[in-house]
Design an enzyme around this catalytic site. Structure first.
Site, mmCIF file in Angstrom:
data_model
loop_
_atom_site.group_PDB
_atom_site.id
_atom_site.type_symbol
_atom_site.label_atom_id
_atom_site.label_comp_id
_atom_site.label_asym_id
_atom_site.label_seq_id
_atom_site.Cartn_x
_atom_site.Cartn_y
_atom_site.Cartn_z
ATOM 1 N N TYR A 1 -15.991 -4.466 8.431
ATOM 2 C CA TYR A 1 -14.747 -3.692 8.543
ATOM 3 C C TYR A 1 -14.354 -3.590 10.017
ATOM 4 O O TYR A 1 -14.802 -2.705 10.744
ATOM 5 C CB TYR A 1 -14.899 -2.325 7.870
ATOM 6 C CG TYR A 1 -14.390 -2.374 6.429
ATOM 7 C CD1 TYR A 1 -14.685 -3.467 5.626
ATOM 8 C CD2 TYR A 1 -13.599 -1.360 5.894
ATOM 9 C CE1 TYR A 1 -14.213 -3.555 4.326
ATOM 10 C CE2 TYR A 1 -13.121 -1.432 4.582
ATOM 11 C CZ TYR A 1 -13.438 -2.538 3.817
ATOM 12 O OH TYR A 1 -12.970 -2.624 2.533
ATOM 13 N N ASP B 1 0.869 -1.179 0.000
ATOM 14 C CA ASP B 1 0.000 0.000 0.000
ATOM 15 C C ASP B 1 0.906 1.229 0.000
ATOM 16 O O ASP B 1 2.132 1.100 -0.162
ATOM 17 C CB ASP B 1 -0.955 -0.021 1.214
ATOM 18 C CG ASP B 1 -2.303 0.622 0.888
ATOM 19 O OD1 ASP B 1 -2.310 1.809 0.519
ATOM 20 O OD2 ASP B 1 -3.332 -0.058 0.985
ATOM 21 N N TRP C 1 -16.858 -4.633 -1.242
ATOM 22 C CA TRP C 1 -16.592 -3.908 0.015
ATOM 23 C C TRP C 1 -17.446 -2.656 0.150
ATOM 24 O O TRP C 1 -17.819 -2.282 1.252
ATOM 25 C CB TRP C 1 -15.102 -3.568 0.143
ATOM 26 C CG TRP C 1 -14.588 -2.478 -0.759
ATOM 27 C CD1 TRP C 1 -14.274 -2.586 -2.078
ATOM 28 C CD2 TRP C 1 -14.315 -1.114 -0.401
ATOM 29 N NE1 TRP C 1 -13.817 -1.391 -2.563
ATOM 30 C CE2 TRP C 1 -13.825 -0.471 -1.557
ATOM 31 C CE3 TRP C 1 -14.426 -0.391 0.788
ATOM 32 C CZ2 TRP C 1 -13.462 0.889 -1.565
ATOM 33 C CZ3 TRP C 1 -14.059 0.955 0.791
ATOM 34 C CH2 TRP C 1 -13.588 1.585 -0.376
ATOM 35 N N TRP D 1 -7.918 -3.288 8.478
ATOM 36 C CA TRP D 1 -6.980 -2.264 7.997
ATOM 37 C C TRP D 1 -6.261 -1.719 9.216
ATOM 38 O O TRP D 1 -6.859 -1.627 10.301
ATOM 39 C CB TRP D 1 -7.743 -1.155 7.264
ATOM 40 C CG TRP D 1 -8.526 -1.669 6.098
ATOM 41 C CD1 TRP D 1 -9.871 -1.919 6.075
ATOM 42 C CD2 TRP D 1 -8.024 -2.033 4.803
ATOM 43 N NE1 TRP D 1 -10.225 -2.410 4.838
ATOM 44 C CE2 TRP D 1 -9.120 -2.497 4.043
ATOM 45 C CE3 TRP D 1 -6.761 -2.018 4.234
ATOM 46 C CZ2 TRP D 1 -8.985 -2.928 2.724
ATOM 47 C CZ3 TRP D 1 -6.626 -2.450 2.917
ATOM 48 C CH2 TRP D 1 -7.729 -2.893 2.175
ATOM 49 N N THR D 2 -4.991 -1.351 9.029
ATOM 50 C CA THR D 2 -4.206 -1.057 10.238
ATOM 51 C C THR D 2 -3.614 0.350 10.267
ATOM 52 O O THR D 2 -2.565 0.564 10.866
ATOM 53 C CB THR D 2 -3.076 -2.103 10.392
ATOM 54 O OG1 THR D 2 -2.228 -2.049 9.231
ATOM 55 C CG2 THR D 2 -3.629 -3.496 10.567
ATOM 56 N N HIS E 1 -3.025 3.079 -4.590
ATOM 57 C CA HIS E 1 -2.408 2.612 -3.332
ATOM 58 C C HIS E 1 -0.957 2.159 -3.532
ATOM 59 O O HIS E 1 -0.492 1.226 -2.873
ATOM 60 C CB HIS E 1 -3.224 1.450 -2.732
ATOM 61 C CG HIS E 1 -4.519 1.897 -2.100
ATOM 62 N ND1 HIS E 1 -4.609 2.368 -0.818
ATOM 63 C CD2 HIS E 1 -5.779 1.956 -2.605
ATOM 64 C CE1 HIS E 1 -5.868 2.688 -0.537
ATOM 65 N NE2 HIS E 1 -6.596 2.453 -1.612
ATOM 66 N N GLU F 1 -10.022 2.335 -4.995
ATOM 67 C CA GLU F 1 -9.706 3.746 -4.739
ATOM 68 C C GLU F 1 -8.558 4.266 -5.609
ATOM 69 O O GLU F 1 -7.602 4.859 -5.099
ATOM 70 C CB GLU F 1 -9.366 3.921 -3.252
ATOM 71 C CG GLU F 1 -10.529 3.572 -2.349
ATOM 72 C CD GLU F 1 -10.206 3.643 -0.869
ATOM 73 O OE1 GLU F 1 -11.003 4.221 -0.124
ATOM 74 O OE2 GLU F 1 -9.156 3.106 -0.455
HETATM 75 C C1 ACM Z 1 -10.880 -0.708 0.676
HETATM 76 O O1 ACM Z 1 -11.379 -0.647 1.810
HETATM 77 N N1 ACM Z 1 -10.245 0.332 0.148
HETATM 78 C C2 ACM Z 1 -10.997 -1.906 -0.127
#
Ligand code: ACM
Length: 626
Positions: A439, A198, A414, A485-486, A272, A348
């Site tokens: 999430y 990322d 998502w 996600w971190t 990303h 994104e």
């Molecule tokens: C994402 O949460 N951008 C896949």
């Protein structure tokens, strides 16, 4: 037929029997008959397996039992034993690849399965049937190691039961990743979606492209809220980060496979990609040097899902060198990961730099489009061909649908379930992972208590998720995931806090029959698992005890709406500037917030004792929730 059986099981099985026997399985099995009596494991018990392929699970079980009991079991090949793991010589059609039967009586325990994955899950169930102290890594004395007499038949609802771990925003060591996999496997998850790249770090060694890790794996060290952190200073050393060597990856893949977890690697392109571009800026449109981003204010968000990147983080789809480069990357990724799918991101992707780029404009002309968005479809198509040449299938976030994809590509939905529905209706395989239910980076309690991130997600909401949307053929829904996600998760300990209990809830969504779901019953089992996690040294959030505070407007008045996740809590509140206790106002339904500069103070109670966090909100905070 399976549904009918499950329905009958739920009707016939008095829930009190679970409670009486203190049975707290997560996820709930397909069917369980509780009989009279118990088996007690003692140092004279024996542990056996019937065929070589069953031996690794028998050894794993023995290690676990020996650690907590202090008994010194040795596994042996046997046709009978106090605890016997047996692979069927004739497949048991009801069980499939991952199912098992477990039967226990005063005489002992027998687990049967078609494959070792089933034995592994039977073992997890057996451990959960035992006293919670079995979770201890050190010997616990004076415990009767009992197993209630039961007959369980169990198999998963979905074949893809995943958790995504983002190791880019923060780096997690190989040992951390293995510990996390071990925890997930106990809940019968079978996929780790490993988000390896990322803007904030490239985490996998690519031997032919060494700068990806010598430069891309390291950023300046920063704390504070993601998106608000300080830019790197000129000349500042990039000291935070890390990456996995090929050897590390092979070790993790093997460790996971031993636990029936397969790893889906993600290389997130064409957006990303700031860490990649920090190493190879020539692959962007501007070709300007960028730094591996520490979480600065790098984008303007417009609130409707659109945004503008202030720093370029996209690969240039018009540059042939990009595809040569990705071919090198995916050659090594395909070699390292046996899973048939490789995740290519696709989410994104900001196209502003493409729009201004003469090469991209020429490419748009060549492919006959006026829409810069179509360049993403072109790019994904090229990437899919690269994967296909390596014998791999492509999976990506639902944005990959926008440019049109080949029939063999799978979609991870998502942004709600819309993309998943569209993809399934078009005959694509889909993994459901909508933000609103799965999430697990979102804060799980009140945002004044839990560190706020993009949104909130309660455990009860995760539990209510139904992965198969109405009107969709279930055969296209491979299953689902929780996504961690971190950006604001710097340690394994905090990853656990964010993951549990929501991953317990989701394990039941993805494993158990739909008809077996029952939130009130789940909460009782969840509370037992809090105790198990305490003994295992695994962190978790107790936000389920915190009141849910909302407001709405009615006839010009602000109304207070309080809710709770655990059924037997009582909520007390004040507006008069006093600390609430169980003599304060008991919440029974919406009440008008008094005029004036009031503060709401609220506390949940159970059995006369405060439980969960005390929450205090000023009038302006209450107004912002209307
Ligand atoms: C994402 O949460 N951008 C896949």
């Amino acid at each position: 037929m399976k549904f009918l059986k499950t329905f009958l099981y739920l009707c016939l099985m008095p829930l009190s029997a679970f409670a009486q026997n203190n049975i707290n399985l997560i996820p709930q099995p397909v069917s369980m008959q509780v009989d009279a009596g118990t088996f007690t494991l003692s140092k004279t018990s024996t542990i056996g397996y019937n065929r070589d392929a069953a031996r690794p699970v028998a050894e794993m079980l023995t290690r676990k039992l020996n650690a907590a009991t202090g008994f010194n079991f040795q596994v042996r090949a046997a046709s009978s034993a106090s605890v016997l793991l047996s692979l069927n010589s004739t497949p048991d059609a009801e069980l499939g690849k991952e199912g098992y039967r477990l039967s226990s009586s005063a005489k002992g325990v027998q687990i049967t399965a078609n494959e070792s994955a089933g034995l592994f899950y039977g073992m997890q169930t057996l451990l959960q049937l035992m006293p919670k102290e079995i979770e201890s890594a050190t010997v616990v004395n004076s415990i009767a190691w009992t197993v209630p007499a039961v007959r369980i038949t169990d198999y998963p609802r979905f074949g893809w039961r995943g958790i995504m771990l983002d190791v880019s925003r923060h780096f997690f060591s190989k040992a951390d990743v293995m510990a996390y996999i071990d925890q997930l496997a106990r809940l019968k998850y079978n996929v780790l979606h490993w988000h390896l790249t990322d803007d904030n770090g490239w985490r996998v060694e690519i031997k032919s492209l060494p700068k990806l890790t010598s430069i891309g794996a390291w950023r300046v060290e920063r704390n504070g809220r993601f998106g608000e952190r300080e830019d790197p200073k000129p000349g500042e050393a990039a000291t935070y980060g890390g990456f996995y060597t090929h050897e590390d990856i092979r070790e993790v893949v093997k460790y996971a496979a031993e636990r029936n977890v397969s790893i889906v690697p993600e290389i997130d392109v064409p957006g990303h990609s700031m860490a990649l571009l920090a190493a190879y800026p020539e692959l962007s449109c501007l070709k300007k040097p960028v730094a591996v981003n520490p979480g600065t204010d790098f984008a303007d968000w417009y609130g409707n899902g659109t945004f503008k990147m202030k720093i370029e983080n996209t690969l240039n789809p018009a540059d042939e060198r990009v595809y040569t480069f990705l071919d090198s990357v995916f050659t090594e990724i395909a070699m390292l990961f046996p899973h048939p799918y490789i995740h290519v991101g696709g989410d994104e992707c900001y196209k502003g730099y493409w729009k201004e780029d003469p090469g991209c404009q020429a490419l748009m002309k060549r492919i006959g489009t006026h829409h810069v968005e179509d360049l993403q479809g072109y790019f994904m198509g090229r990437v899919e061909k690269i994967l296909q040449a390596k014998g791999k299938k492509m999976i990506g976030w639902d944005e990959i649908l926008e440019g049109g994809i080949s029939p063999t590509a799978a979609v991870m939905s998502w942004r709600g379930t819309k993309g998943g529905i569209e993809a399934a209706l078009a005959g694509h395989n889909v993994v459901m992972t909508p933000t609103t239910y799965t999430y697990i980076d979102y804060n799980q309690g009140d945002q004044t208590i839990d560190p706020p991130i993009y949104a909130g997600l309660r455990c009860k909401t995760s539990y209510s998720f139904e992965p198969v949307p109405e009107g969709v053929d279930p055969k296209y829904i491979l299953g689902g995931q929780g996504n961690l996600w971190t950006e604001q998760v710097p340690t394994l300990r905090y990853a656990e806090y964010m993951t549990y209990p929501r991953a317990w809830a989701l394990s039941e969504v993805y494993w158990s029959p739909k008809s077996a779901k029952n939130w009130d019953n789940f909460t009782r089992r969840m509370e037992n698992h809090f105790q198990r996690a305490d003994i295992a040294g695994i962190n978790y959030s107790e936000a389920v005890y915190d009141p849910i505070v909302d407001t709405y407007s009615e006839n010009g008045k602000m109304m207070l709406l309080l809710d709770k996740e655990i059924p037997d809590l009582t909520i007390y509140y004040t507006f008069d500037g006093t600390m609430p206790d169980d003599h304060s106002n008991k919440y029974t339904g919406p009440v008008a917030v008094p005029d004036g500069p009031v503060t709401l103070r609220v506390q949940a109670y159970r059995n006369g004792k405060p439980i969960g966090h005390f929450i205090s909100l000023k009038r302006a905070q209450l107004e912002s929730r209307m």
